[in-house]
Design an enzyme around this catalytic site. Sequence first.
Site, PDB file in Angstrom:
ATOM      1  N   ASN A  10      -1.313   2.272  -0.903  1.00  0.00           N
ATOM      2  CA  ASN A  10      -0.030   2.886  -1.249  1.00  0.00           C
ATOM      3  C   ASN A  10      -0.295   3.907  -2.354  1.00  0.00           C
ATOM      4  OD1 ASN A  10       2.538   3.536  -2.084  1.00  0.00           O
ATOM      5  ND2 ASN A  10       3.024   1.507  -2.917  1.00  0.00           N
ATOM      6  N   LYS A  12       1.640   6.073  -3.579  1.00  0.00           N
ATOM      7  CA  LYS A  12       2.826   6.391  -4.390  1.00  0.00           C
ATOM      8  C   LYS A  12       2.960   7.921  -4.544  1.00  0.00           C
ATOM      9  CE  LYS A  12       2.425   1.857  -6.397  1.00  0.00           C
ATOM     10  NZ  LYS A  12       2.691   0.931  -7.477  1.00  0.00           N
ATOM     11  N   HIS A  96       9.741  -1.356  -1.079  1.00  0.00           N
ATOM     12  CA  HIS A  96       8.845  -1.521  -2.241  1.00  0.00           C
ATOM     13  C   HIS A  96       9.685  -1.755  -3.494  1.00  0.00           C
ATOM     14  CE1 HIS A  96       6.003  -0.579  -5.412  1.00  0.00           C
ATOM     15  NE2 HIS A  96       5.048  -0.862  -4.543  1.00  0.00           N
ATOM     16  N   GLU A  98       9.546  -0.577  -6.329  1.00  0.00           N
ATOM     17  CA  GLU A  98       9.952   0.651  -7.043  1.00  0.00           C
ATOM     18  C   GLU A  98      11.164   1.295  -6.367  1.00  0.00           C
ATOM     19  OE1 GLU A  98       6.040   2.442  -7.041  1.00  0.00           O
ATOM     20  OE2 GLU A  98       5.399   0.824  -8.368  1.00  0.00           O
ATOM     21  N   GLU A 168       4.595  -8.890  -3.307  1.00  0.00           N
ATOM     22  CA  GLU A 168       4.177  -8.161  -4.503  1.00  0.00           C
ATOM     23  C   GLU A 168       4.995  -8.627  -5.706  1.00  0.00           C
ATOM     24  OE1 GLU A 168       2.226  -4.181  -3.311  1.00  0.00           O
ATOM     25  OE2 GLU A 168       4.365  -3.832  -3.493  1.00  0.00           O
ATOM     26  N   GLY A 174       0.740  -2.592 -11.011  1.00  0.00           N
ATOM     27  CA  GLY A 174       0.315  -1.552 -11.939  1.00  0.00           C
ATOM     28  C   GLY A 174       0.138  -2.031 -13.373  1.00  0.00           C
ATOM     29  N   SER A 214      -2.008  -5.172  -8.609  1.00  0.00           N
ATOM     30  CA  SER A 214      -3.276  -5.122  -9.347  1.00  0.00           C
ATOM     31  C   SER A 214      -4.439  -5.745  -8.583  1.00  0.00           C
ATOM     32  CB  SER A 214      -3.118  -5.776 -10.723  1.00  0.00           C
ATOM     33  OG  SER A 214      -2.172  -5.049 -11.498  1.00  0.00           O
TER      34      SER A 214
HETATM   35  P1  PGA Z   1      -1.036  -1.698  -7.860  1.00  0.00           P
HETATM   36  O1  PGA Z   1       0.234  -1.368  -6.920  1.00  0.00           O
HETATM   37  O2  PGA Z   1      -2.167  -2.095  -6.925  1.00  0.00           O
HETATM   38  O3  PGA Z   1      -1.310  -0.442  -8.589  1.00  0.00           O
HETATM   39  O4  PGA Z   1      -0.622  -2.830  -8.748  1.00  0.00           O
HETATM   40  C1  PGA Z   1       0.522  -2.127  -5.793  1.00  0.00           C
HETATM   41  C2  PGA Z   1       1.799  -1.631  -5.144  1.00  0.00           C
HETATM   42  O5  PGA Z   1       2.737  -1.249  -5.851  1.00  0.00           O
HETATM   43  O6  PGA Z   1       1.903  -1.611  -3.899  1.00  0.00           O
END
Ligand code: PGA
Length: 255
Positions: A10, A12, A96, A98, A168, A174, A214
């Site tokens: 992903n 983003k 997601h 976000e 998630e 992140g 992460s």
């Molecule tokens: P990350 O993001 O691996 O940077 O924690 C995962 C995601 O948001 O899909």
Amino acid sequence: MLRKKLIAGNWKMNKTPADGAALVAELVATVGKQTDVDVVVCPPFTALDAVAKVLDGSTVKLGAQNLHPEASGAFTGEVSAPMLRALFTTHAIIGHSERRSLFGETDAFINQKVLAALKNQLKPILCVGESLAEREAGTTLKVVQTQLEAGLQGVSKEQAAALVVAYEPVWAIGTGKVATTDQAQEVHAFIRGLLVKLFAEPVAQRVRILYGGSMKPANAPELLAQKDIDGGLIGGASLEARSFVELIRAAAAIK
Ligand code: PGA
């Protein structure tokens, strides 16, 4: 193995078409013929076309990060499932955290997106997960259940075979704070149980449940070895070929 592992990147809001094309050129050169792990990259809309051209002829698949439920119309700034299909997109991340927290997406809206994806032969990667406050309040499983059941309303057993779920935990995205293998496996097994109730055992056993938050080459082998963890949805570590390839190799090493 019942379920082939799936590693999805992903990106983003990162990478221009040229940067994205350069990244996938490296992926194609190293893992472009990979068949024992499914690999998907999800660039921003603006890079889909450039990335699709580089992926052509490889086994790496293309995903979008979002879509609008309607096929066309007065929805300024939005992109529909048929438009994504026309760019050779096969997967779409939906719901997601976000999108949920920064753009106010509700379970009902996410459900419409899941149905639109399936109707247009796009495989939804439906994201669910609890916030830190919800985990601390002990409501993790309840939150995940609500998001999953609401997100999958009206999905038939036949359609469910195309489904991917990503667990998630919001507090792990992140942040460098990864869920422990026990925390992750507990929720994955719970999701599997919910899928059994919704779609019966044979279909539920085929649905891939990814872990996201992460995931890195250092913690991936242990997570990916868990019974119900069928792959990863990778943010930060998908932005460089080297770490993303290491994750694909970690998934391939699990027998
Ligand atoms: P990350 O993001 O691996 O940077 O924690 C995962 C995601 O948001 O899909």
